[in-house]
Structures are given as structure tokens and as C-alpha cells.
Motif scaffolding. Structure first.
Motif, short mmCIF file in Angstrom:
data_model
loop_
_atom_site.label_atom_id
_atom_site.label_comp_id
_atom_site.label_asym_id
_atom_site.label_seq_id
_atom_site.Cartn_x
_atom_site.Cartn_y
_atom_site.Cartn_z
N ALA A 222 25.63 4.07 28.33
CA ALA A 222 26.59 3.05 27.90
C ALA A 222 25.86 1.85 27.29
O ALA A 222 26.39 1.17 26.39
CB ALA A 222 27.43 2.60 29.08
N LEU A 223 24.65 1.57 27.75
CA LEU A 223 23.90 0.44 27.20
C LEU A 223 23.71 0.58 25.70
O LEU A 223 23.81 -0.39 24.95
CB LEU A 223 22.52 0.34 27.88
CG LEU A 223 22.52 0.06 29.38
CD1 LEU A 223 21.08 -0.03 29.90
CD2 LEU A 223 23.28 -1.23 29.68
N ALA A 224 23.44 1.83 25.25
CA ALA A 224 23.22 2.06 23.82
C ALA A 224 24.48 1.77 23.02
O ALA A 224 24.42 1.25 21.90
CB ALA A 224 22.78 3.50 23.59
N ALA B 169 16.78 9.53 24.25
CA ALA B 169 17.00 8.07 24.17
C ALA B 169 16.43 7.48 22.89
O ALA B 169 16.82 6.39 22.48
CB ALA B 169 16.39 7.39 25.39
N ALA B 170 15.51 8.23 22.24
CA ALA B 170 14.95 7.73 20.98
C ALA B 170 16.05 7.48 19.96
O ALA B 170 15.95 6.59 19.11
CB ALA B 170 13.96 8.75 20.42
N VAL C 219 32.10 4.63 18.37
CA VAL C 219 31.46 5.74 17.65
C VAL C 219 30.22 6.17 18.43
O VAL C 219 29.99 7.37 18.68
CB VAL C 219 31.09 5.32 16.22
CG1 VAL C 219 30.24 6.41 15.55
CG2 VAL C 219 32.34 5.06 15.39
N ILE C 220 29.43 5.17 18.84
CA ILE C 220 28.23 5.50 19.63
C ILE C 220 28.63 6.13 20.95
O ILE C 220 28.04 7.12 21.40
CB ILE C 220 27.38 4.23 19.88
CG1 ILE C 220 26.98 3.59 18.55
CG2 ILE C 220 26.15 4.57 20.71
CD1 ILE C 220 26.36 2.23 18.70
N GLY C 221 29.69 5.55 21.57
CA GLY C 221 30.15 6.05 22.86
C GLY C 221 30.45 7.55 22.82
O GLY C 221 30.22 8.26 23.79
#
Lengths: 494, 494
Positions: A360-362, B359-360, B347-349
Motif C-alpha cells: 500500500a505504501l507504493a 518492489a523494484a 491504478v497502482i493499487g
């Protein structure tokens, strides 16, 4: 000598009162007509290429010549500024076709009117003789305006063809840096002595037969060409002709030195509603004049340059330049932005462990960085404007900082709570909401401080705060935004 | 009637030739002097507050009065525009102190010169009688300029005190929308008949005794006040006085209608180097004039407004406004940005699963979105400018699209490879590098298309493309950037 009428001794452009067209609509109509003529010519060419044959060729030639003649007639009727407008709006091949049809004696005036990038494209197609002829049709100050785009050998040949006085004028005009009064001034002025009567002055003007454009006053000079006052034409027209110039002239005059900044002269023209002002040297000798039309062009050009450089374009770009030229114009800023984006990316990279644990941080981090950037840009815009207008001084800077911190705190509470609640509800995680709200508040404070200190520091080290401020700010708000949010999350949540 | 000299029948401002100061440096010196006087006054006040006692009070009063008198003397010497400049640069409390010291008869002129937000702060402290007195010292067109900030009852009372002609002028000036020629024009012009000689015209001007500022031509009208030509003062001055006005006047004149867009009139003034132009109604009757000083103010104000709205400020902001007012000025755009940031965040979610695995992706995705935004902003700035100048037409739009796609492809290959190699080396993952390069290329294409079509669509639906284009663009490049990169990564890497 009673008075002197110095036109730089070059011919004058035609009276600007005599124009065929006036509104943008008319202009667009002219452009559309030129475009449809060009389209017709292309069509004929294509037909012939497809069909071939000697008779076809004949017909095509005839039609082509008719079209060319019609186009030329059209162009001849237009004001040089309007021809310039049409050249700007045409793609390169059509632009050069139209440029070939323009009467050679109008080349100079039109080159003056087009933008730098379009002027370059036109000059590239002209040979030395054409360029010399075009330059010779202009005043010395006008030659200086386009000199940067002329080949060196043309300038040198031009200097040898001028008489001593004009050569000196051109060389001095070329010597002043771009953003100074010296680069904007011209030499078309009428001077007069203080000890004659208005009657004599009126008779003198009548003998001259013609006056320069934008002339709203005569310059009153002494025996050594030192400026001692000005005689506004409206005073000349409304005062008893028996009065002496000395009795009627205005002595306390807004005047400039050639090395003054153009920006400050422009502000004085705006503030005092000037039409024209004298330019004098260090000992007060008259050397030229600055007119409102040159000032307006300067205001427009520097506003454009600010807008382009804020968007990360190196210089004005011909709308129809080649892909290669356009790309080069944009690379420097993209490269700088890429470098700052890399740094921000490494900030995130440092927290990859945290992101793996809580993805979720991302998803949330761009909100913190983005709103910080937007809010900082609001502050920076106000500060850049305040600096340009001279409203920001050391003694009021402290108040500004307090105000911006106040706004950042208020916004941080309001928007921080909003995004905090959003994150809480979305991820059902109140602690995450709290971190989000706190990070937003802190990054808005960072944005406010960066928004004040970046432009003020650039100004203090004598750089234009409009250029680069925004990139630096986004760099700070992005990197710090990611760092604050991911750092807080790592400390408090994981 | 031979001619008519219409000044709107209000007194004129003083001659602008008569100024004490001229350069920005001088101005800043004045500001510094005023600030140090104010600081001295604050110091005295503080001392007294700390010490108290009746004798101290006496001394303080004396010193205070001296300081006030000195400040007032200083202000009286300054041009209204310079007093306005000082008021802009002072925090609210000091601004109001200085405002109180300004002579009442200069209030009107100074209110004209300050910015809207500062004018508001000054008007709030004035009672109805003061406002009426200030307004009555102005020309009708000038009253119209500040009318928006005057309380409704003041306007109404003002209308009752004016005679019928002036009331009609004021009402018509108030009726034109802000960005039209009608809102910028004034009524100070000198008209003349075509059948008289120049000699008669010269004698008539001498009888008037005074001419309006910025007047470079007389308007020639027929019996029905219809404009039939103009007589430039320079022709009047250089032609044989025996000639008739009809023989000397220029008939083909740049003229405007009050409902014309101010923007187009400004472009005509720039293009044809005008100082002043007539404004006529639908049947050609003269109703006013437009002058270069009003045009310059308009150019400056609209450039400022563009800059402020591009940065997301609702309107011009007093540098020293309260925190609350400043925050409100900035909320609308922050709210819009927040909404778009939420969408990008969702969108990221949608790809949180992919990010957890790699994570990169979280560290790299802001690069794709950021460079897309920057590149798109370069395109959008050129398009907005081309639209404003009228250089973009339906017939050349296709070429522009092709050029921008070409630039995007070239940049995509160059910068895409760069970031691809960066990602490959950093994460030792060639496939990740490939996804990065491909996503960059695609997002630059998205940015180029959005950069063209967003402003052109806004223009087509008759909205100002300068406002909001950038926000929409960033929304597209962020959301699409995240979607393309994370989508490709999910498809190809995981």
C-alpha cells in the motif's frame, strides 16, 4: 545648426496607418486563402506526376503560373507583419515557396517581424547578395536586431558599405547585450534647441516633411548634444507659437542609459504610460530613443521565453521544425528531469524492504509527493512574481515566510486529514492513515520553505529565478516526500 | 460644431512627463526609505509602551508626529504609480498607515494603479464619502475599471451624481465584459470635420489648451459622428496648413468594435505598432478610443493571470494577505490535484500484488510517469502558444501531430534505452530493463498525443487552453504511465 533629424539615414518603412486588414479573423482568412492556393498547386502537381505527357505538362505549367501569380498578388497586398504571421503558420516547404514570392524589397521588413527560429529557416535559403540587399533596406537599429542570425561575412560586408556615422551606430547597437536598453533603442529622433520659439520649431517640422513613427516629443539639446529637456508634441500644438522652447519644455524627464536593464525600462514604460523616452550616455549626451513598440515586443518576448523555459524548452521552437531540431531543443531539460527522477527513485529503492511488506505504501506515496509539488509551485510562482515586481525586500521576507508556513500548516491539517482518512478507510489501517496525514503535513512545510528559498537564493546569486526553480522544487518535494512518508512508515508501522 | 473635445468631462491626471524618479533602483530606494521611517516609528512606539510616564508620552508624540510628517512629505513627491508600488510591497498594517497619509485627492489615481487584491484591502478601510470623492476624481472609463471593487451603494450614488452624458458613458463602459475592447477603451479623444483646413485644426487645438495623453491622431467624423478617417498629428505638423483635412487624412484605419476581444486588439497593436485606435459601433459611429497604455496593462495582466492559473492559483494574491484568504485562493486546484492523485493511486493499487513480488517496480514507476509529464508539458506549451498566436489551423494540425509523434519516438528510443540500461544494471535484470524502456516509449507517445489533443479540444469547445490543460495532462501521463509500466511488468515479468 538649429536642429537635427537623425533617421540613421536609412529609408523608413511605410506608414502603418495604411493597412488592408485589422482583426485576427481577417488574418486567419488570409492564411486560409494562402493555404487553399497552396493546396490547389499541390493537387495540380500530383495530377501531372501521375499522368505525364508533354501536353499535360504545358497545361500544368500554365495553371501553376496562374496560381503563383494569384498568390503573389495576395501577398503584395499584405502588411509585412501579416506576411510574417502567414510564414510562421506554414510548414517549411510551403513557407519557402511563399518566401520566394515575396518582393525582394520587402524581405528586410518581414525578416524583422518573424520569430527567431523562423527567421533562421528563411535566411538559410538566401544568398549573400539577397541578405545584403535585405539588410540595407533596414535602419541601423533594425539591422542590429537581426544581426545575430546573419552570417558573419554578410555583417562584415555590410559594415564596409555603411558610411562612418552609420557604421558607428551599428557597431554600438551590436555592442549592447540582449536584455539592455541599448539593444532595444533606435536612432530616429528629432532634436531642437531651447532658445528658438515654437513657431520656428513648427516651421522646422514642416520642412522635414516626415516624422518617425511613435514620436510624441522632440528632444531639446544644448550645443554639446546634451539632453536638457523634452518638448511634448501636445504642448507644441496647444501653446502660443510665440513662446520659446525653453519656456514650454519639460525638464524633469524619464530617461534611460543604454546599459540599463530592458526589464526595468519596460516597468517604467508601464508605470508612467510612456510612448517614447530618450536614451543618454554617462554625461547626459543624447544617443537614441526607446519607443513603446520596442518595449511591447520585449514584454511579449520575455513573457514567452519565461513560459517556454518554465516548461523546459531551451528556446522558442518553430512549430514545423524538423523532429531532430525539436528533440534537441527539449533534451537538456528532460535530461535534468531524468537525473532528479533517478535520485527520487533511489530514495524509494532504499525502502524496498518496507514496500515488500506493505505494498500500500507504493500506491500512496505519489499522493504525498504530488500534492507537495503542486503546493510548492503555488508558493514559488507568487515569490517569482513578487521578486520580478520588486515587491519582496529583505525587510518583508520574514513576514512572507511566516505567512507561507501558516498556509502550509493550515493546508497540511485540512488535506492531511483528508488523505489520512482516505488511507485509513481504504486499507482499514488507522496507523497508516496517521502516517499519511503526518507525512502530508511535513511535506507541505518542506514545499513552502523550498518554494520561498529556491527562487530567493537564485535571485541573490543573480540568476533568473524563473528558470530552473520549478525543476529544483519538484526534485525537493519528490525526494523529501518519498523519504518522509516511507521513513515514517518504516519507523512507525513495520 | 467644428469639432468636439470629449474628456468624459472629468479632470485629467497630472502630466506624466513630470516625475521625480525613473528607475527600479530609485523606486527601491523610495521603498527602503519608507520602510525605515516605518521601522523608526515602530521603535519609538515600543520604547514608550515599555517605559510609560506622562513626559515620555509627550516626547513620543512629538517624535511620532515628526516621523509622520516626514513620511507624508515623501509620499507627496511620488508619482501615483510609485505610491501604488510601495503599498503593494508593505504588509497590511503598514500599508494602511501609509494609505491614511496619502492626500485624499490622490486616492482615486492610486486605487487605479494598485492590483485588484491590494485595492480590495484599501477600499475596505474607506467610508462611503471617501470612496465617492475618490471615484469622482476619475474619468468615467477609469471608474469603470475599479467599479468591480466598489460597494454597490457607492456605484448607485455615483450614477445619480453624474450628468446624463457621463452616466450613459459609465453604464456602457460597465456593460462590456472584462476581456473586450469596450472594457479597455476610454473616451478622451479629439474629433474634427473633414472640410476644414489644417490651419483651422491647429488653431482649434491651441484653443483647447490641453490634449489627452497618448493622443497621436485626431479622429475625423462626419455630421452623424461616423468615423471617416484619422489625421495623425505628425501629418498635421508636417503638411502645408492650407491643405484640407480631407486631403491629408488617412482613410484606411485600424479600428475596433467594443465587443471585439481584447486579446485580438492587443495582437493588432503589437503587429502594427499602434499608439491609439478608434472604437466604433456597428454603424461606424465613433464611441471611444483604445490606447497603448491600456493595451500594455492588459498584456501584462493576462500574462500574469495565465502564469498564476497554470500554477493553480485561483486569482492574483496579495503577497501579505491573511493565511486564511491565501489558503482559500489555493484550495480549488489542490483539491483537483488530490482527486487526480487518488485515481493514479488506485491504478497502482490494482497492481499491489505485482509490487509485493518485485518492489523494484515501486522505485522505478515514478520515473516513467515523471518524464512523461515533463515531455507532455513541453508539447502542451508549444501548442497553447501556437493556438494563442493563431498559427495552428485545421489544415496544419496533421503535420503537427506527425512531428510530435516523431519527437516522442526519438525521445522514447534515446531516453527509453537510457532508463532501460539503468534499470538492468541496477537490478541486474535485463527483462526489467526491457519493460522499463518499452513503457517509457509508450508513455512518451501518450504524452505527445495528450499534449496536442487536450489543448486543441479545450480550444474547440471555446475554453481557455491555458487553464487546466496541465492538470489534465499530468493526470493522463501519471495514470497511464503507472498503468503501462505495471501492466507490462505483470504480463512479461511475473
Amino acid at each position: 545648426m538649429l536642429a537635427r533629424y537623425n533617421r540613421g539615414a536609412f529609408p523608413t518603412p511605410p506608414m502603418t496607418e495604411n493597412l488592408e486588414n485589422q482583426s485576427q479573423d481577417d488574418l486567419e482568412t488570409h492564411l486560409a486563402q494562402v493555404q487553399s492556393l497552396l493546396a490547389r498547386m499541390r493537387l495540380v502537381e500530383e495530377l501531372v506526376h501521375r499522368q505525364g505527357g508533354p501536353r499535360q505538362d504545358l497545361v500544368e505549367n500554365l495553371v501553376h503560373k496562374q496560381n503563383l501569380a494569384e498568390l503573389q498578388r495576395k501577398l503584395d497586398q499584405l502588411h509585412p507583419a501579416d506576411v510574417a504571421y502567414i510564414l510562421e503558420a506554414l510548414p517549411l516547404d510551403e513557407r519557402l515557396l511563399v518566401w520566394d514570392l515575396v518582393k525582394a524589397e520587402r524581405d528586410g521588413e518581414i525578416l524583422l517581424e518573424v520569430s527567431d527560429s523562423v527567421r533562421e529557416s528563411l535566411i538559410q535559403t538566401m544568398d549573400k547578395a539577397e541578405l545584403l540587399a535585405a539588410a540595407e533596406s533596414l535602419d541601423t537599429d533594425e539591422i542590429a536586431d537581426i544581426a545575430a542570425d546573419l552570417p558573419r561575412d554578410v555583417i562584415e560586408e555590410l559594415l564596409t558599405t555603411l558610411d562612418a556615422q552609420k557604421r558607428a551606430l551599428l557597431q554600438s547597437a551590436l555592442a549592447y547585450p540582449e536584455d539592455t536598453v541599448g539593444a532595444l533603442m533606435d536612432f530616429e529622433m528629432v532634436t531642437i534647441r531651447a532658445d528658438v520659439t515654437l513657431e520656428v520649431a513648427l516651421r522646422y517640422l514642416r520642412r522635414l516633411g516626415e516624422l518617425p513613427d511613435q514620436l510624441d516629443k522632440l528632444f531639446v539639446v544644448d550645443r554639446d548634444e546634451r539632453l536638457i529637456g523634452v518638448l511634448p508634441l501636445k504642448r507644441l500644438l496647444t501653446t502660443d507659437p510665440e513662446a520659446s522652447v525653453a519656456a514650454v519644455m519639460v525638464e524633469d524627464v524619464v530617461q534611460f542609459h543604454p546599459e540599463d536593464e530592458a526589464q526595468e525600462a519596460a516597468q517604467a514604460f508601464e508605470r508612467y504610460d510612456l510612448v517614447m523616452a530618450p536614451v543618454v550616455d554617462a554625461v547626459g549626451r543624447l544617443i537614441g530613443r526607446l519607443t513603446i513598440d520596442a518595449v511591447v515586443d520585449y514584454i511579449r518576448e520575455s513573457a514567452d521565453a519565461d513560459m517556454l523555459s518554465m516548461a523546459g524548452l531551451k528556446e522558442e521552437e518553430d512549430l514545423f521544425s524538423t523532429v531532430w531540431r525539436a528533440a534537441k531543443n527539449r533534451w537538456m531539460w528532460l535530461a535534468i528531469n531524468l537525473a532528479t527522477a533517478f535520485v527520487a527513485s533511489r530514495v524509494i529503492g532504499a525502502f524496498e524492504g518496507s514496500i515488500e511488506k506493505l505494498a500500500a505504501l507504493a500506491a500512496l506515496m505519489p499522493i504525498i509527493a504530488g500534492i507537495g509539488g503542486n503546493s510548492g509551485n503555488q508558493t514559488i510562482t507568487l515569490i517569482i512574481r513578487g521578486l520580478a515586481l520588486g515587491h519582496i525586500t529583505p525587510s518583508n521576507a520574514r513576514r512572507l515566510v511566516l505567512k507561507e508556513i501558516g498556509v502550509a500548516l493550515l493546508n497540511g491539517l485540512v488535506w492531511g486529514s483528508a488523505v489520512g482518512v482516505f488511507a485509513w478507510l481504504l486499507y482499514d489501517n488507522p496507523a497508516l492513515g496517521g502516517v499519511m496525514a503526518l507525512a502530508m503535513l511535513l511535506n507541505l512545510l518542506v514545499a513552502a520553505l523550498a518554494g520561498i528559498f529556491i527562487p530567493m537564493t537564485l535571485e541573490r546569486v543573480k540568476r533568473d529565478p524563473a528558470i530552473g526553480s520549478s525543476v529544483l522544487l519538484t526534485f525537493v518535494t519528490d525526494s523529501m516526500g518519498f523519504f518522509i512518508f516511507l521513513g515514517l512508515a518504516t519507523l512507525l508501522l513495520l
